[in-house]
Design a protein around this motif. Sequence first.
Motif, PDB file in Angstrom:
ATOM      1  N   PRO A  46       0.825  -1.210   0.000  1.00  0.00           N
ATOM      2  CA  PRO A  46       0.000   0.000   0.000  1.00  0.00           C
ATOM      3  C   PRO A  46       0.856   1.255   0.000  1.00  0.00           C
ATOM      4  CG  PRO A  46       0.083  -0.940   2.198  1.00  0.00           C
ATOM      5  CD  PRO A  46       0.771  -1.919   1.286  1.00  0.00           C
ATOM      6  N   SER A  50      -2.739   5.706   1.070  1.00  0.00           N
ATOM      7  CA  SER A  50      -3.831   4.995   0.415  1.00  0.00           C
ATOM      8  C   SER A  50      -5.159   5.246   1.129  1.00  0.00           C
ATOM      9  CB  SER A  50      -3.542   3.490   0.402  1.00  0.00           C
ATOM     10  OG  SER A  50      -2.450   3.215  -0.443  1.00  0.00           O
ATOM     11  N   THR A  55      -8.022   4.201  -4.159  1.00  0.00           N
ATOM     12  CA  THR A  55      -8.227   2.852  -4.666  1.00  0.00           C
ATOM     13  C   THR A  55      -9.205   2.856  -5.833  1.00  0.00           C
ATOM     14  OG1 THR A  55      -7.772   1.876  -2.494  1.00  0.00           O
ATOM     15  CG2 THR A  55      -8.983   0.531  -4.068  1.00  0.00           C
ATOM     16  N   ASN A 103      -5.472  -7.327   6.178  1.00  0.00           N
ATOM     17  CA  ASN A 103      -4.353  -6.629   5.562  1.00  0.00           C
ATOM     18  C   ASN A 103      -3.563  -7.583   4.667  1.00  0.00           C
ATOM     19  OD1 ASN A 103      -4.996  -4.257   6.863  1.00  0.00           O
ATOM     20  ND2 ASN A 103      -3.529  -4.570   8.536  1.00  0.00           N
ATOM     21  N   CYS A 142      -8.515  -5.842  -3.338  1.00  0.00           N
ATOM     22  CA  CYS A 142      -8.170  -4.679  -2.525  1.00  0.00           C
ATOM     23  C   CYS A 142      -8.214  -5.060  -1.040  1.00  0.00           C
ATOM     24  CB  CYS A 142      -9.153  -3.539  -2.794  1.00  0.00           C
ATOM     25  SG  CYS A 142      -9.299  -3.102  -4.546  1.00  0.00           S
ATOM     26  N   GLY A 146      -4.827  -1.032   2.099  1.00  0.00           N
ATOM     27  CA  GLY A 146      -4.569  -0.295   0.865  1.00  0.00           C
ATOM     28  C   GLY A 146      -3.735  -1.070  -0.128  1.00  0.00           C
ATOM     29  N   GLY A 147      -3.237  -2.240   0.270  1.00  0.00           N
ATOM     30  CA  GLY A 147      -2.490  -3.094  -0.647  1.00  0.00           C
ATOM     31  C   GLY A 147      -3.400  -3.696  -1.697  1.00  0.00           C
TER      32      GLY A 147
END
Length: 442
Positions: A46, A50, A55, A103, A142, A146-147
């Motif tokens: 991320p 982010s 996104t 996450n 997603c 935010g990764g």
Amino acid sequence: MEMELISRETIKPSTATPPHLRNYPLCFIDHIVFRNYIPVLFFYSPNLRSNNHQTSSKISTLKKSLSQVLSRYYPFAGKLKDQLSIECNDQGVSFLVTSFRCNLSWILHNPTHASFNPLFPDELQWNPMKTTSTIVAIQINCFACGGIAISVCMCHKVGDAATLSNFVNDWAAFNRQNEKQEQLPFPVPGASFFPQENLPVFPEAAFVKNDTVCRRFVFEAAKIDSLKAMVSSRNVPNPTRVEVVSALIYKRAVSSLGLTFKTTAFRTAVNLRNRTVPPLPEKSVGNLVWFLFVSNAREETELHELVLKMKHGLSEFCDTYGKKFGGKNKDSGFITECLKQATAAPEPRGSDAEREESLLCCASWCRFAMYEADFGWGKPVWFTTSECPVKNSIVLMDTRDGEGMEALVNMEEHAMAKFERDVELLQYASLNPSVPHASLTI
């Protein structure tokens, strides 16, 4: 992992395919390839800033750039017409967006294939293509941090892993918006070099799925250097990473499973692009690979002897397949016999146990530009693929630093129970470690 499907749509090329390109011929290797999907998976850390708006903006840009790159790879947006061609009707490719509450670090700290499965579109990985499916399917995953993880599944019928790597990298180049469309070379159809012409049409090779388990073995650069030093000699100068790791896996599999080299061959896919005379363009589209077999008349073989056999085998491969498959020395009779052998049903040999364990199959994706796929948010923190349901199959890939290697080994459960505990293998390989730098980038 709890997943929510945000959207599902079809992305079509930004410009219509002209009428004279509507029928896309496949090359003579494509026509025998099974119609299963090759899966690839890219993980991106991320951005520190982010948020949901960013996104959404990323996804919107991904759709636009995908539409643009499909105008270049227009066969990917078509449908298989028959065994020998694609109807380039611009029907588009599947594009899914999902959201996960966890996450990205949750996966990277403990990477398992069970956690990868939801990341691929419609469970297509290595599965056969249905008549209603698109040639390419993409899923944007997603994560709460935010990764992003991008998975792409491409029907093997239209291309190999090198083709898929080029497609993803060209998509990424369009997405960065600093490459103009005309600056990217247009992909070259494999049939330009390996046309079907008057060759016989053989049946597609069978894709036999087994009940397998997959294990990931990581070879650090220092361990590979140790292997190179151990086998290097006047007879084995400059062994490569792929040669020493392949030879070690081959040797330890034969030993741990109680087999012999006399009855167990090693088959590895060889990229023809840089081995034909003259060489093919790097961005040639299609299944431009053929197979090198390594076997031994003796029941036991030392590691350096296996590496030497691989070197000699590759040299002979280039002198035969590299020259006779195309160019001025093209040999249609030779090609016909190769296609016939590749699609023939295996002949029974020996006991059932011996017949089942007679072949280890390897594909090296090393030196493909998988870690160069920068969509504008940085290069992937990790690249991988899904477990493959073909027993005794191996996929080799680079580590992120380009010096180490990862091996995904697929075996039946009883065989893997022995192989994954092999002491000599584990002197050089780590079994499923966390992805390097994950804790620093997330």
